[in-house]
Design a protein around this motif. Structure first.
Motif, PDB file in Angstrom:
ATOM      1  N   LEU A   1      -4.322 -14.276  22.122  1.00 14.47           N
ATOM      2  CA  LEU A   1      -5.420 -15.018  22.734  1.00 14.47           C
ATOM      3  C   LEU A   1      -6.197 -14.189  23.746  1.00 14.47           C
ATOM      4  CD1 LEU A   1      -3.742 -18.499  23.319  1.00 14.47           C
ATOM      5  CD2 LEU A   1      -5.541 -17.966  21.672  1.00 14.47           C
TER       6      LEU A   1
ATOM      7  N   VAL B   1      -9.330 -23.616  20.165  1.00 13.80           N
ATOM      8  CA  VAL B   1      -8.657 -22.599  19.370  1.00 13.80           C
ATOM      9  C   VAL B   1      -8.174 -23.248  18.079  1.00 13.80           C
ATOM     10  CG1 VAL B   1      -6.753 -20.957  19.268  1.00 13.80           C
ATOM     11  CG2 VAL B   1      -7.949 -21.341  21.431  1.00 13.80           C
TER      12      VAL B   1
ATOM     13  N   ASN C   1     -12.392 -14.343  18.316  1.00 16.69           N
ATOM     14  CA  ASN C   1     -11.965 -14.662  19.674  1.00 16.69           C
ATOM     15  C   ASN C   1     -13.107 -14.345  20.630  1.00 16.69           C
ATOM     16  OD1 ASN C   1     -10.593 -15.267  21.995  1.00 16.69           O
ATOM     17  ND2 ASN C   1      -8.861 -13.916  21.601  1.00 16.69           N
TER      18      ASN C   1
END
Length: 451
Positions: free
Chosen positions: A80, A90, A252
C-alpha cells in the motif's frame, strides 16, 4: 413507479435499448444482459459535500499530511505504500478461495487492536459465519463491528452511527444500491454502488477496503470504470493448494505500483513470509541440469528466482512449447534466437519452462537465465550453483542492459552467489561477486559451459 428495460454489457458497461450480439463499446460477443430499472427515489443518499473552493499549491503543501492507518501486516502495508490512507478506496481482487477475506479479516483485526474502530460489512455471509471465521483466525477485538447486510443504505446508516476509521466491504459485487432494481453483481449495481461508497466515505475520511470477485480471465468482475473509481487496485495471487500467496499492486495513487508482498498460509491464517528474497531458493539443488537463477525487480524489492527448462525430442511434426510463470511469446523468441545466433538445433525438441514457486516473471531481465536454462537442458550440462544471470536478449543475440542492476547484484552477493553474468559496461560489483560481462548470448554460453 415506472420501469424500463436496458441491455448492459458485462465487460465495459455499454447500455443499449435492445439486445445486440456484439457490444458496440468494446466489441465483445454475447455480453449484453437485460436489466430492469425503476425510477423510484432513494431512501437515503449520501449527504452532498460542500462545494470545493480552489486552493493554492503552497497552501495545500502547508497542510500536515494525513496519518496512514498501519495494519501491522508488514507485507500488506508495504504494498500500500505505508498503510491505508484516510478517505481512500482500495480494491482487493483474487480467485475464489485464495484468501481475500482472510487477509481482510486479519487487517481489520490489527487495525481494531491498535485502537481504530473498524466496520466489517459482509453481503454474502451472516454475522455468525463472519464471527466463526474470525474465531478460527484467533481474532478478538472490541473495536471491530460486524454488519451482515448487503444494502448500501444500511451501510451508510452504520457508518454515520459508528464513525469508523476503516470499512471492509466483502464483497463489492454483493452490495445493492437503493435506487436500482437490477440484481447484485450486475454492471449497474457494481458501478453505482462503488460511486455511492466513494461519495459517502471520502468526505468522512474513512478508508475502505473493497473485496472484488474476478472473472475466468483473472480480471476483477464488473465494468472497467470500477478500477478507475478506486485509489488502489491489489491482486491476491497464487495457487490455492500452495503455501505461499502474492499480493501485487497494479494501481496505487498513494504509493508505488508493481510492488509485491509475500504471505504464507498457515493453520492460524495468513502471515507475512520471512526472508522473502531467498524464499524461492531454499530447495534449490547445487548442480541441477536445466536450471538457472535470475534477479528480478518486484517494485522496489529485488527477488532471486530459479528458472527451470526441460527439452525432450518431439514426437509431433510441430514441437510443443509450454511456459509457466513466463511469457510464452517471449519463450518462442528466445528459442529462435538460440537456434539462429547460438547454433543450438532446437527445432526437433519440445520445450517446457517453469518459474519455481508460482511467481510470474514479466520483465525481460530474465531472458539470459531462461536461455541458459534451455541450453543447460539441451546440452545435459549443469549451470554452476554460484552463478546468476541478468540481462535482456535482443533478436540479433545481443545482451542488453537492464534497470537497477546494482540492487540486483547487491542482493545476489548477500545470498552468497559468486559470479554474475551481466551486460557490458554494467558498472561496479559488490564485494565477493565476480562480474562476467557478455555481449552476446553465444558468449554467455561459452563462458558458462566452455567451448
Amino acid at each position: 413507479m415506472r420501469e424500463k428495460t436496458v441491455y448492459v454489457c458485462q465487460t465495459c458497461g455499454y447500455e443499449a435499448p435492445k439486445w445486440l450480439g456484439r457490444c458496440p463499446g468494446c466489441g465483445a460477443w454475447n455480453t449484453l444482459v437485460e436489466e430492469r430499472r425503476s425510477a423510484r427515489p432513494a431512501k437515503e443518499r449520501p449527504a452532498a459535500p460542500a462545494i470545493a473552493r480552489p486552493v493554492s499549491l503552497a497552501a495545500a503543501a502547508a497542510r500536515p499530511p494525513a496519518e496512514r492507518l498501519r495494519t501491522g501486516l508488514e507485507e500488506f502495508d508495504r504494498v500500500l505504500g505505508g498503510g491505508l490512507v484516510p478517505g481512500s478506496l482500495v480494491l482487493l481482487g483474487g480467485e475464489p478461495g485464495i484468501g481475500k477475506s482472510t487477509l481482510a479479516s486479519i487487517a481489520a483485526a490489527r487495525l481494531a487492536g491498535a485502537g481504530r474502530r473498524v466496520l466489517y460489512a459482509g453481503g454474502e455471509e451472516s454475522e455468525e459465519q463472519i464471527r466463526l471465521r474470525l474465531a478460527r483466525l484467533g481474532v478478538e477485538a472490541a473495536d471491530l463491528y460486524l454488519l451482515a447486510d448487503g444494502r448500501l443504505d444500511a451501510l451508510q446508516e452504520a457508518v454515520e452511527t459508528l464513525r469508523p476509521a476503516a470499512v471492509i466491504v466483502d464483497s463489492v459485487q454483493t452490495m445493492r444500491h437503493p435506487e436500482l432494481a437490477s440484481a447484485p453483481g450486475s454492471v449497474a449495481q457494481v458501478r453505482e454502488g462503488t460511486a455511492f461508497l466513494l461519495e459517502m466515505l471520502k468526505p468522512r475520511k474513512v478508508a475502505a477496503l473493497l473485496i472484488g470477485h474476478v472473472t475466468k480471465e483473472g480480471t476483477i468482475a464488473g465494468p472497467r470504470v470500477l478500477e478507475h473509481l478506486v485509489d488502489a487496485v491489489l491482486y491476491f495471487e497464487g495457487e490455492r493448494y500452495q503455501q505461499y500467496r502474492v499480493l501485487r499492486a497494479v494501481k496505487n495513487r498513494f504509493g508505488p505500483t508493481n510492488e509485491l508482498g509475500l504471505f504464507e498460509m498457515t493453520e492460524s491464517g495468513l502471515v507475512p513470509a520471512e526472508a522473502p528474497t531467498k524464499l524461492f531458493l531454499r530447495e534449490r539443488s547445487e548442480a541441477a541440469i536445466g536450471a538457472a537463477v535470475t534477479a528480478t525487480m518486484e517494485g522496489s524489492r529485488p527477488m532471486l528466482l530459479e528458472v527451470q527448462a526441460l527439452l525432450v525430442p518431439t514426437l509431433f511434426p510441430v514441437p510443443r512449447r509450454s511456459a509457466t510463470g513466463f511469457d510464452l511469446g517471449r519463450l518462442h523468441m528466445l528459442l529462435a534466437v538460440l537456434e539462429k545466433r547460438a547454433g543450438l538445433h532446437l527445432i526437433g525438441h519440445d520445450a517446457y519452462v517453469n518459474v519455481v514457486g508460482g511467481l510470474r516473471i514479466s520483465e525481460p531481465a530474465a531472458d539470459l537465465a531462461v536461455a541458459l536454462a534451455i541450453a543447460s537442458s539441451f546440452r545435459e550440462a549443469p549451470v554452476a550453483a554460484g552463478d546468476v544471470f541478468i540481462g535482456e536478449i535482443g533478436l540479433s543475440g545481443e545482451v542488453r542492459p537492464v534497470p537497477r542492476l546494482s540492487a540486483r547484484l547487491a542482493e545476489a552477493a548477500r545470498l552468497g552467489f559468486r559470479r554474475a553474468f551481466v551486460p557490458p559496461a554494467a558498472g561496479g560489483r559488490p564485494e565477493g561477486l565476480v562480474g562476467v560481462e557478455v555481449r552476446t548470448v553465444r558468449e554467455a554460453l561459452e563462458a558458462a559451459f566452455g567451448r
